[in-house]
Design an enzyme around this catalytic site. Structure first.
Site, short mmCIF file in Angstrom:
data_model
loop_
_atom_site.label_atom_id
_atom_site.label_comp_id
_atom_site.label_asym_id
_atom_site.label_seq_id
_atom_site.Cartn_x
_atom_site.Cartn_y
_atom_site.Cartn_z
N GLU A 278 0.83 -1.21 0.00
CA GLU A 278 0.00 0.00 0.00
C GLU A 278 0.86 1.25 0.00
O GLU A 278 1.80 1.37 0.78
CB GLU A 278 -0.89 -0.01 1.26
N SER B 30 -11.11 0.92 -6.21
CA SER B 30 -10.67 1.48 -7.48
C SER B 30 -11.77 1.67 -8.51
O SER B 30 -11.55 1.49 -9.70
CB SER B 30 -9.58 0.57 -8.03
N SER B 31 -12.96 2.08 -8.07
CA SER B 31 -14.04 2.31 -9.03
C SER B 31 -13.71 3.49 -9.94
O SER B 31 -14.04 3.48 -11.13
CB SER B 31 -15.36 2.59 -8.30
N ASP C 282 -3.55 0.86 -10.11
CA ASP C 282 -4.97 0.58 -10.38
C ASP C 282 -5.21 0.36 -11.88
O ASP C 282 -5.91 -0.56 -12.29
CB ASP C 282 -5.85 1.73 -9.89
N ASN D 125 -12.91 9.59 -0.92
CA ASN D 125 -12.60 9.92 -2.31
C ASN D 125 -11.25 10.64 -2.31
O ASN D 125 -11.15 11.76 -1.84
CB ASN D 125 -13.69 10.82 -2.89
#
Length: 449
Positions: A40, A136-137, A181, A224
């Site tokens: 991460e 990861s939308s 991503d 976000n």
């Protein structure tokens, strides 16, 4: 090869497209969400990560049109329709609205080919990746948009090129991300996680242990990363730490941007980098003035040449903690891959320990957790996860846990009861809150259903 239920989803999408635009889509594009198993906040520091695509994805139904108008609609009523001229793409960095992510992907392809004019299109977006959950939308939408634009133009690019363009173009929204991503979105393959390395971008299969599954649990705290400065402050702290470490070691610090470059230039191991960090940096936070003294530059030079616009007013930088997290986390990624390859008897337990260490480092050294994530990680471990950690940027979003297959049913029931069925009823019963997932496939285009 389409996942179960996707055929029905396409037919539903086709009907909705027809009622919205009065016509039939010409093709569909799919891009998956992802879960990062370990690694991460290291991709933008130049280090490898180990994600897998999840089965949840975004689908876009597309019809090219003769006009120069781009019309975007979303099956989710929370996201309002948007329309603009395809010739003047403007992305507002001050507001991370959903359609801006689509525009990022579009603009990335447009600039790559140096096109001034783009054809118009009607697009309807549908997805089942929980938004602002760290799966990861937003990057899936950028990748989908890039692939949509490429298809409409009738152009070709490799998956690696697409991933690199989309990683760069997502920065138009103001997030200084690293490229994980977008890379997994294009390079994912069903049944395997991927070690993703950068510059040059490449992906290597990592086979996960068959006796375990990965379970994603949403803390239901939305984050976000384009809407807050937490994320970009961390990117800058890592950049500053890299410069101070380089200066300490008499390297050309002004050219250095990433922590990985310092290690590469010194030609030493990650463990040795941790020792250099101990020597070179102090645990107390640094002020902008102290950083300027260390580097021999003015405050004006710091602001204009090093910091990003939204971090100009930051008063303290925790360089020691951030560098320690990055170098130790980068080492955990390599250990995770090695354990998967060697597959000892106690593989699941060893991977679980690395995930637990990763969460501790994210919580204490990188400070990107939150009370709900910590609580959820504790609950998951209590009910039998071998390891559990936050995944994605943090400050909300999801945890990922490694769970032995035999314990899965009781694990899901217990976690559901302990975290989601609270006495105060404060969490909405979201059906996507808790699920086991297998490594899914990458982005693809398919023609009319």
């Amino acid at each position: 090869h389409l996942r179960t239920g996707v055929q029905d989803q396409l037919l539903k999408l086709k009907e909705m497209f027809n009622s919205k635009f009065g016509s039939i889509p010409k093709f569909y594009v799919r891009a998956p969400g992802r879960v990062n198993l370990i690694g991460e906040h290291v991709d933008y520091c130049g280090y490898s990560v180990l994600p897998m695509a999840v089965e949840q994805d975004l689908l876009i139904a597309v019809e090219p049109v003769k006009t120069c108008t781009l019309q975007l609609a979303n099956t989710n009523p929370l996201y309002p329709d948007f329309s603009t001229s395809a010739t003047t793409i403007q992305i507002d960095k001050t507001k991370p609205l959903w359609h801006n992510y689509f525009l990022c992907g579009l603009k990335g392809i447009q600039e790559h080919f140096g096109l001034s004019n783009l054809t118009g299109m009607n697009c309807l977006v549908d997805g089942n990746i929980p938004p602002s959950s760290g799966l990861s939308s937003s990057s899936a939408l950028v990748c989908c948009a890039g692939l949509v634009t490429l298809t409409v133009l009738g152009m070709n690019l490799s998956k690696v090129e697409l991933a690199e363009i989309c990683a760069k173009s997502e920065r138009y929204i103001g997030t200084e991300g690293g490229g994980m991503d977008q890379s997994i979105s294009f390079l994912a393959e069903e049944g395997t996680a991927k070690l993703i390395e950068f510059s040059p971008l490449r992906a290597t299969n990592v086979n996960l242990p068959s006796g375990a599954v990965f379970v994603i649990a949403n803390s239901c705290v939305e984050m976000n990363k384009a809407a807050t400065s937490h994320f970009n402050i961390r990117v800058m702290e890592c950049r500053l730490a890299a410069k101070l470490l380089a200066k300490y070691k008499s390297l050309q610090w002004d050219k250095v941007l990433q922590l990985e470059e310092v290690q590469a230039k010194l030609g030493i191991s990650l463990e040795e980098m941790l020792l250099v960090t101990e020597d070179a940096l102090h645990p107390e936070p640094y002020s902008p003035e102290e950083i300027c003294r260390c580097l021999g530059i003015t405050l004006e030079e710091l602001r204009t040449q090093i910091l990003s616009p939204n971090t100009h007013d930051v008063l303290i930088f925790k360089l020691y903690q951030r560098a320690k997290h990055v170098y130790s986390e980068a080492a955990r990624v390599l250990q995770f891959k090695k354990i998967c390859e060697e597959a000892p008897e106690n593989t699941v337990q060893l991977l679980g320990e690395l995930m637990n260490q990763s969460h501790m480092s994210c919580r204490d050294m990188y400070e990107c957790s939150c009370p709900e994530l910590d609580q959820l990680v504790d609950i998951c471990r209590k009910f039998g996860a071998e390891g559990s950690r936050l995944t994605g940027a943090g400050w909300g979003g999801c945890t990922v846990s490694i769970v032995a297959v035999d314990n899965l049913t009781s694990f899901l029931a217990n976690v559901h009861k302990a975290y989601y069925q609270r006495i105060d009823g404060s969490l909405a019963p979201e059906k996507h809150s808790l699920f086991a997932t297998k490594p899914g496939g990458g982005a693809l285009v398919f023609l009319e259903a």
